[in-house]
Design a protein around this motif. Sequence first.
Motif, mmCIF file in Angstrom:
data_model
loop_
_atom_site.group_PDB
_atom_site.id
_atom_site.type_symbol
_atom_site.label_atom_id
_atom_site.label_comp_id
_atom_site.label_asym_id
_atom_site.label_seq_id
_atom_site.Cartn_x
_atom_site.Cartn_y
_atom_site.Cartn_z
ATOM 1 N N PHE A 29 12.103 -10.514 4.954
ATOM 2 C CA PHE A 29 11.061 -9.744 5.006
ATOM 3 C C PHE A 29 11.857 -8.312 5.463
ATOM 4 C CE2 PHE A 29 7.834 -7.176 6.865
ATOM 5 C CZ PHE A 29 6.983 -6.907 5.786
ATOM 6 N N TYR A 30 12.401 -8.297 6.854
ATOM 7 C CA TYR A 30 12.593 -7.287 7.484
ATOM 8 C C TYR A 30 13.920 -6.602 6.735
ATOM 9 C CZ TYR A 30 9.032 -7.892 10.941
ATOM 10 O OH TYR A 30 7.968 -8.262 11.532
ATOM 11 N N ARG A 31 14.862 -7.552 6.075
ATOM 12 C CA ARG A 31 15.905 -6.981 5.437
ATOM 13 C C ARG A 31 15.540 -6.188 4.121
ATOM 14 N NH1 ARG A 31 18.513 -11.376 3.278
ATOM 15 N NH2 ARG A 31 18.908 -12.050 5.489
ATOM 16 N N PHE A 32 14.710 -6.707 3.384
ATOM 17 C CA PHE A 32 14.042 -6.190 2.391
ATOM 18 C C PHE A 32 13.281 -4.755 2.653
ATOM 19 C CE2 PHE A 32 10.118 -4.925 -0.274
ATOM 20 C CZ PHE A 32 10.863 -5.102 -1.642
ATOM 21 N N VAL A 33 12.557 -4.583 3.793
ATOM 22 C CA VAL A 33 12.077 -3.344 4.465
ATOM 23 C C VAL A 33 13.172 -2.383 4.425
ATOM 24 C CG1 VAL A 33 10.945 -2.381 6.359
ATOM 25 C CG2 VAL A 33 9.844 -4.559 5.240
ATOM 26 N N ALA A 34 14.097 -2.923 5.255
ATOM 27 C CA ALA A 34 15.388 -1.827 5.573
ATOM 28 C C ALA A 34 16.057 -1.359 4.273
ATOM 29 C CB ALA A 34 16.384 -2.553 6.640
ATOM 30 N N ASP A 35 16.452 -2.455 3.344
ATOM 31 C CA ASP A 35 17.175 -1.829 2.243
ATOM 32 C C ASP A 35 16.434 -0.992 1.318
ATOM 33 O OD1 ASP A 35 19.221 -3.622 3.406
ATOM 34 O OD2 ASP A 35 18.892 -5.424 1.771
ATOM 35 N N ASN A 36 15.024 -1.270 1.412
ATOM 36 C CA ASN A 36 14.320 -0.207 0.444
ATOM 37 C C ASN A 36 13.606 0.800 0.881
ATOM 38 O OD1 ASN A 36 14.426 -2.045 -2.198
ATOM 39 N ND2 ASN A 36 13.930 -3.471 -0.528
ATOM 40 N N HIS A 37 14.047 1.129 2.273
ATOM 41 C CA HIS A 37 13.526 2.318 3.016
ATOM 42 C C HIS A 37 12.121 2.555 3.094
ATOM 43 C CE1 HIS A 37 17.794 3.531 2.669
ATOM 44 N NE2 HIS A 37 17.459 3.130 1.358
ATOM 45 N N PHE A 38 11.665 1.131 3.371
ATOM 46 C CA PHE A 38 10.105 1.252 3.711
ATOM 47 C C PHE A 38 9.902 1.908 5.179
ATOM 48 C CE2 PHE A 38 9.532 -1.085 0.053
ATOM 49 C CZ PHE A 38 8.094 -1.379 -0.222
ATOM 50 N N GLU A 39 8.692 2.502 5.265
ATOM 51 C CA GLU A 39 8.422 3.232 6.748
ATOM 52 C C GLU A 39 7.416 2.564 7.221
ATOM 53 O OE1 GLU A 39 6.220 7.168 8.322
ATOM 54 O OE2 GLU A 39 6.511 7.143 6.218
ATOM 55 N N LYS A 40 7.587 2.256 8.548
ATOM 56 C CA LYS A 40 6.723 1.524 9.558
ATOM 57 C C LYS A 40 5.514 2.428 9.698
ATOM 58 C CE LYS A 40 5.815 -1.317 13.503
ATOM 59 N NZ LYS A 40 6.909 -1.838 14.631
ATOM 60 N N VAL A 41 4.383 2.255 9.472
ATOM 61 C CA VAL A 41 3.157 2.954 9.540
ATOM 62 C C VAL A 41 2.340 2.661 10.590
ATOM 63 C CG1 VAL A 41 3.120 4.508 7.572
ATOM 64 C CG2 VAL A 41 1.965 2.465 7.437
ATOM 65 N N ALA A 42 2.265 1.423 10.986
ATOM 66 C CA ALA A 42 1.599 0.587 11.903
ATOM 67 C C ALA A 42 2.305 -0.767 12.240
ATOM 68 C CB ALA A 42 0.142 0.575 11.562
ATOM 69 N N GLN A 43 1.771 -1.288 13.158
ATOM 70 C CA GLN A 43 2.508 -2.731 13.547
ATOM 71 C C GLN A 43 1.932 -3.711 12.536
ATOM 72 O OE1 GLN A 43 3.909 -3.737 16.468
ATOM 73 N NE2 GLN A 43 4.132 -5.611 15.316
ATOM 74 N N GLY A 44 2.861 -3.971 11.787
ATOM 75 C CA GLY A 44 2.956 -4.940 10.555
ATOM 76 C C GLY A 44 2.612 -4.408 9.354
ATOM 77 N N VAL A 45 2.662 -3.122 9.059
ATOM 78 C CA VAL A 45 2.258 -2.465 7.925
ATOM 79 C C VAL A 45 3.420 -1.305 7.577
ATOM 80 C CG1 VAL A 45 0.485 -0.770 7.113
ATOM 81 C CG2 VAL A 45 -0.213 -2.134 8.639
ATOM 82 N N TYR A 46 4.041 -1.402 6.371
ATOM 83 C CA TYR A 46 4.960 -0.956 5.829
ATOM 84 C C TYR A 46 4.485 -0.114 4.597
ATOM 85 C CZ TYR A 46 7.589 -3.254 9.548
ATOM 86 O OH TYR A 46 7.933 -3.787 10.565
ATOM 87 N N LEU A 47 5.131 1.102 4.494
ATOM 88 C CA LEU A 47 4.917 2.232 3.182
ATOM 89 C C LEU A 47 6.065 2.366 2.497
ATOM 90 C CD1 LEU A 47 2.638 3.782 2.115
ATOM 91 C CD2 LEU A 47 3.335 5.600 3.294
ATOM 92 N N SER A 48 5.983 1.928 1.120
ATOM 93 C CA SER A 48 7.024 2.381 0.246
ATOM 94 C C SER A 48 7.516 4.089 0.163
ATOM 95 C CB SER A 48 6.608 1.964 -1.065
ATOM 96 O OG SER A 48 7.405 2.669 -2.136
ATOM 97 N N PRO A 49 8.539 4.373 0.128
ATOM 98 C CA PRO A 49 8.989 5.674 0.204
ATOM 99 C C PRO A 49 8.471 6.577 -0.803
ATOM 100 C CG PRO A 49 11.014 4.104 -0.173
ATOM 101 C CD PRO A 49 10.034 3.343 -0.188
ATOM 102 N N GLU A 50 8.178 6.089 -2.086
ATOM 103 C CA GLU A 50 7.535 6.829 -2.937
ATOM 104 C C GLU A 50 5.853 7.023 -3.012
ATOM 105 O OE1 GLU A 50 8.585 2.935 -4.440
ATOM 106 O OE2 GLU A 50 10.133 4.679 -4.143
ATOM 107 N N ALA A 51 5.364 6.381 -1.742
ATOM 108 C CA ALA A 51 3.801 6.114 -1.787
ATOM 109 C C ALA A 51 3.243 7.052 -0.875
ATOM 110 C CB ALA A 51 3.412 4.667 -1.411
ATOM 111 N N TRP A 52 2.047 7.609 -1.070
ATOM 112 C CA TRP A 52 1.241 8.228 -0.056
ATOM 113 C C TRP A 52 0.621 7.257 1.011
ATOM 114 C CZ3 TRP A 52 1.291 13.384 0.038
ATOM 115 C CH2 TRP A 52 1.871 14.082 -1.355
#
Length: 193
Positions: A29-52
């Motif tokens: 999971f965390y490798r996917f988040v890092a490789d795809n540049h997801f932003e951590k917006v809260a504890q356990g919540v990640y946002l795609s780089p192209e999303a609002w």
Amino acid sequence: MEAIAQFIDESGLLLTKEALRGGIKKDNFYRFVADNHFEKVAQGVYLSPEAWEDSAFVLHQRCPQAVFSHDEALFYHELIDREPMEQTITIYSGYNTQKLKASGIKVFTVKKELLNIGRTEYKNSFGHMIPIYDLERTICDLVRNRSSFEIQDFQTAIKNYTRRTDRDLNRLMSYAPLFRVEKLIRQYMEVLL
């Protein structure tokens, strides 16, 4: 990695708990988040780089017991037409609100037994379900905390409520004594109805 992608919702949010519940291993999971540049917006919540960011849903994930209320509920119920400057929630007394207030969130507290009175779900513009108070609880909160509202917003909200065909005066009058606003609400309703 494609297995993880299925847990990204339409708005671009990825919740750790959903992926782990779905059988994804933490390190993948965390490798996917890092490789795809997801932003951590809260504890356990990640946002795609192209999303609002859906700040209301993120706040709900951060503090699931809280209910959107006051200015926020007035806006969602279309009782006022101006979007609130800050997010407003209600949580039970004794909950540590320090971090919420520090991040610019307006927090009201009530006794634990009153927290879920009038709680309902609302589908926001991002397609997420968030907890808000129903019309009648929102009116009780408005009257109860009238000094924290601008007079124009207060009057507009009360007038708009009385014009609504979906208002439930019986429910309003059943909530009013719980929040000690029965006399005031009766006065406002007698004048406007």
